[in-house]
Design a protein around this motif. Structure first.
Motif, PDB file in Angstrom:
ATOM      1  N   GLU A  21       0.831  -1.212   0.000  1.00 36.92           N
ATOM      2  CA  GLU A  21       0.000   0.000   0.000  1.00 36.92           C
ATOM      3  C   GLU A  21       0.866   1.262   0.000  1.00 36.92           C
ATOM      4  N   HIS A  22       1.894   1.288   0.826  1.00 38.11           N
ATOM      5  CA  HIS A  22       2.753   2.477   0.896  1.00 38.11           C
ATOM      6  C   HIS A  22       3.630   2.632  -0.340  1.00 38.11           C
ATOM      7  N   LEU A  23       4.028   1.526  -0.948  1.00 35.46           N
ATOM      8  CA  LEU A  23       4.782   1.643  -2.197  1.00 35.46           C
ATOM      9  C   LEU A  23       3.894   2.143  -3.329  1.00 35.46           C
ATOM     10  N   LEU A  24       2.644   1.733  -3.332  1.00 33.62           N
ATOM     11  CA  LEU A  24       1.714   2.257  -4.345  1.00 33.62           C
ATOM     12  C   LEU A  24       1.526   3.768  -4.175  1.00 33.62           C
ATOM     13  N   ILE A  25       1.454   4.217  -2.930  1.00 30.24           N
ATOM     14  CA  ILE A  25       1.365   5.665  -2.670  1.00 30.24           C
ATOM     15  C   ILE A  25       2.627   6.350  -3.187  1.00 30.24           C
ATOM     16  N   ALA A  26       3.782   5.769  -2.891  1.00 32.18           N
ATOM     17  CA  ALA A  26       5.053   6.355  -3.338  1.00 32.18           C
ATOM     18  C   ALA A  26       5.106   6.459  -4.854  1.00 32.18           C
ATOM     19  N   THR A  27       4.608   5.443  -5.557  1.00 31.35           N
ATOM     20  CA  THR A  27       4.651   5.483  -7.026  1.00 31.35           C
ATOM     21  C   THR A  27       3.626   6.454  -7.602  1.00 31.35           C
ATOM     22  N   ARG A  28       2.540   6.711  -6.871  1.00 28.60           N
ATOM     23  CA  ARG A  28       1.576   7.733  -7.325  1.00 28.60           C
ATOM     24  C   ARG A  28       2.132   9.143  -7.110  1.00 28.60           C
ATOM     25  N   ILE A  29       2.834   9.341  -5.994  1.00 28.09           N
ATOM     26  CA  ILE A  29       3.395  10.664  -5.701  1.00 28.09           C
ATOM     27  C   ILE A  29       4.525  10.996  -6.673  1.00 28.09           C
ATOM     28  N   VAL A  30       5.409  10.019  -6.908  1.00 18.95           N
ATOM     29  CA  VAL A  30       6.537  10.204  -7.827  1.00 18.95           C
ATOM     30  C   VAL A  30       6.502   9.047  -8.834  1.00 18.95           C
ATOM     31  N   PRO A  31       5.768   9.213  -9.930  1.00 22.44           N
ATOM     32  CA  PRO A  31       5.614   8.113 -10.887  1.00 22.44           C
ATOM     33  C   PRO A  31       6.891   7.750 -11.652  1.00 22.44           C
ATOM     34  N   THR A  32       7.966   8.481 -11.436  1.00 28.00           N
ATOM     35  CA  THR A  32       9.242   8.167 -12.090  1.00 28.00           C
ATOM     36  C   THR A  32      10.253   7.556 -11.104  1.00 28.00           C
TER      37      THR A  32
END
Length: 190
Positions: A21-32
């Motif tokens: 869940e937290h990695l998905l948030i991280a990838t949404r915040i910084v998609p690169t």
């Protein structure tokens, strides 16, 4: 970055769902953020979600070609699919000296597992030993390879002195029907 770090804390505590869940948030915040996608791939693989792991691996590699963590996860997915030669080909190309120590432990361990599956036991042992020594150093634990090697030689000498396999019988003196054969077909390779 904070969500990525928090994900690793959750993973270490055994809560893979919260880590994902937290990695998905991280990838949404910084998609690169290739590292977050590589970590996500590793967690999906650990959670047996291989298709999602493959997708996250591909995204990490699209963002950062040659990402060691993503390549190690790709190799692990291939190994689990019994594509050992393909997995080894990827692992051979990873420049583990150029990645973080944590990722290097993963790469070396996966090399050991793959080499073991390929029947290259001595090389597997070497990769596992390197992984274990580096992991111990990260945890500030003193690891002595020579002690491990001495134990391995003692086991080899005990079981393999005259042949590669030995049979032992443990007999109960009451009856020959109570004899229990124990077969040692080598020893723990790695």
């Amino acid at each position: 970055m904070a969500h990525h770090n928090l994900a690793h804390v959750y993973y270490q505590s055994g809560d893979i769902a919260s880590a994902i869940e937290h990695l998905l948030i991280a990838t949404r915040i910084v998609p690169t953020y290739a590292d977050a996608f590589a970590s996500l791939a590793m967690l999906y693989e650990a959670d047996n979600r291989l298709e999602a792991a493959q997708q996250a691996t591909e995204e990490a590699l699209r963002l950062h070609a040659g990402h060691a963590g993503a390549l190690a996860t790709r190799a692990k997915i291939l190994r689990r699919a019994d594509k050992l030669a393909d997995a080894w080909q990827i692992l051979e190309k990873i420049e583990s000296q150029r990645c973080s120590e944590r990722v290097r432990v993963t790469v070396l361990h996966e090399r050991g597992v793959t080499l073991d599956a390929l029947g290259r036991y001595a090389e597997a042992f070497g990769a596992f030993a390197q992984s274990k020594a580096l992991f111990a150093a990260l945890r500030r634990v003193h690891y002595q390879q020579e002690v491990v090697d001495a134990r391995l030689r003692a086991v080899e000498n005990y079981f393999c002195k005259n042949s590669e396999a030995a049979q032992f019988a443990v007999a109960d003196r009451r009856s020959s029907a109570d004899v229990t054969p124990v077969f040692v077909l080598g020893f723990n390779r790695s």
